[in-house]
Design a protein around this motif. Structure first.
Motif, PDB file in Angstrom:
ATOM      1  N   TYR A  59      56.775 -15.171  70.176  1.00  0.00           N
ATOM      2  CA  TYR A  59      55.641 -14.280  70.410  1.00  0.00           C
ATOM      3  C   TYR A  59      54.858 -14.801  71.617  1.00  0.00           C
ATOM      4  CZ  TYR A  59      56.777 -12.797  65.693  1.00  0.00           C
ATOM      5  OH  TYR A  59      57.432 -12.344  64.581  1.00  0.00           O
ATOM      6  N   PRO A  60      55.037 -14.212  72.802  1.00  0.00           N
ATOM      7  CA  PRO A  60      54.251 -14.633  73.954  1.00  0.00           C
ATOM      8  C   PRO A  60      52.754 -14.462  73.683  1.00  0.00           C
ATOM      9  CG  PRO A  60      56.095 -13.268  74.635  1.00  0.00           C
ATOM     10  CD  PRO A  60      56.019 -13.172  73.143  1.00  0.00           C
ATOM     11  N   PRO A  61      51.910 -15.185  74.416  1.00  0.00           N
ATOM     12  CA  PRO A  61      50.475 -15.201  74.086  1.00  0.00           C
ATOM     13  C   PRO A  61      49.819 -13.829  73.973  1.00  0.00           C
ATOM     14  CG  PRO A  61      50.977 -16.936  75.648  1.00  0.00           C
ATOM     15  CD  PRO A  61      52.236 -16.142  75.496  1.00  0.00           C
ATOM     16  N   THR A  62      50.100 -12.922  74.900  1.00  0.00           N
ATOM     17  CA  THR A  62      49.465 -11.602  74.841  1.00  0.00           C
ATOM     18  C   THR A  62      49.871 -10.849  73.582  1.00  0.00           C
ATOM     19  OG1 THR A  62      49.383 -11.477  77.259  1.00  0.00           O
ATOM     20  CG2 THR A  62      49.150  -9.419  76.046  1.00  0.00           C
ATOM     21  N   ASP A  63      51.160 -10.915  73.231  1.00  0.00           N
ATOM     22  CA  ASP A  63      51.631 -10.255  72.018  1.00  0.00           C
ATOM     23  C   ASP A  63      51.065 -10.930  70.768  1.00  0.00           C
ATOM     24  OD1 ASP A  63      53.043  -8.598  73.648  1.00  0.00           O
ATOM     25  OD2 ASP A  63      55.026  -9.115  72.878  1.00  0.00           O
ATOM     26  N   ALA A  64      50.977 -12.250  70.781  1.00  0.00           N
ATOM     27  CA  ALA A  64      50.416 -12.963  69.631  1.00  0.00           C
ATOM     28  C   ALA A  64      48.973 -12.552  69.390  1.00  0.00           C
ATOM     29  CB  ALA A  64      50.518 -14.469  69.846  1.00  0.00           C
ATOM     30  N   THR A  65      48.227 -12.345  70.459  1.00  0.00           N
ATOM     31  CA  THR A  65      46.841 -11.880  70.325  1.00  0.00           C
ATOM     32  C   THR A  65      46.793 -10.477  69.742  1.00  0.00           C
ATOM     33  OG1 THR A  65      46.108 -13.262  72.173  1.00  0.00           O
ATOM     34  CG2 THR A  65      44.722 -11.387  71.585  1.00  0.00           C
TER      35      THR A  65
END
Length: 271
Positions: free
Chosen positions: A236-242
């Motif tokens: 989960y890349p950071p933007t998607d994790a957010t």
């Protein structure tokens, strides 16, 4: 790399403000460590959180081969029953096969289940060349420690075994596909708020077909969906994790608002 088993964990909320708890369910061959951050999100909302280890997981390849679908389902049923004295309401959160088990549990033991979150739920699967390459790389310790392979390694909770022994895993794969077929058939009966999350770059789940299946078979008043554009099955890349965190928080808050609303009022479980 030495195999270190992942134990189950319970993360009580230090400022418990709800009669609802969150139970996290992992996928096939996976473990609970992937849920550490989401469990903290649940705590922030005033919920206790717990992550299970399914039977056959957390040990050897041979132990996993001797487990099976009926044992996994019975185990989740026992967890939901045992949680009720402290937390009469549960939100079930499942990754991959854990999402199937969450949905299957609702169709068998719906009492007290307030909502379900399915992440990377394999209603339909496909296995890309990238998946084969990365899984083999993790199992046989090949050098390329990419972010995706590290994410897979972090998720896995079954020790590597001798290559011929993996033939004994075939019945477990049959269990998975049987569970997929049963859940697809039972989806129209779902009458509980459901958040279905799919990664657009998932290398093991056919995200489009799975989302289409959710949308066609679950009544729209119960279903919310989220597509994470850069997410794979494990990474989960950071933007998607957010985006996932905010959708999860909004979904859980809506369940609490609906639960707290005066009798006769209705709060839509939207994200």
């Amino acid at each position: 790399m030495k195999f270190i088993p992942q134990p189950p964990f319970v993360l009580p909320c230090t400022d418990r403000r709800s009669d609802t708890a969150v139970l996290f369910l992992h996928g096939i061959t996976e473990g609970p460590d992937q849920f550490r951050r989401p469990a903290a999100w649940a705590n922030d909302l005033g919920f206790d959180a717990a992550a299970a280890v399914l039977p056959g997981h957390g040990g050897s390849a041979g132990t996993f081969a001797r487990s099976g679908r009926e044992e996994w389902e019975a185990f989740v049923h026992s967890l939901t029953d045992d949680s009720r004295p402290r937390s009469p309401r549960l939100i079930l959160v499942g990754h991959s096969m854990g999402g199937l088990l969450a949905l299957r549990t609702w169709t068998r033991r719906p009492d007290g289940i307030a909502g379900i979150v399915c992440v990377g739920c394999p209603l339909h699967v496909w296995v890309s060349a990238r998946a084969v390459r990365d899984l083999l790389g993790v199992r046989y310790g090949r050098a390329d420690a990419s972010d995706e392979r590290l994410a897979i390694l972090h998720a896995l909770n079954v020790a590597p075994g001798p290559t011929p022994g993996y033939v004994r895993w075939l019945p477990r794969l049959r269990d998975l596909f049987t569970l997929m077929a049963d859940v697809r058939r039972e989806l129209p009966s779902v009458r509980v708020p459901l958040l279905a999350v799919q990664g657009a770059r998932d290398e093991l789940v056919d995200a489009r077909r799975s989302l289409r299946c959710f949308r066609r078979r679950v009544a729209p008043e119960f279903l919310r969906t989220l597509v994470l554009p850069q997410t794979t099955h494990f990474l989960y890349p950071p933007t998607d994790a957010t985006a996932l965190r905010e959708a999860f928080r909004a979904f859980c808050r809506s369940l609490q608002e609906e639960h707290s609303a005066p009798h006769g009022d209705h709060v839509s479980p939207c994200c």
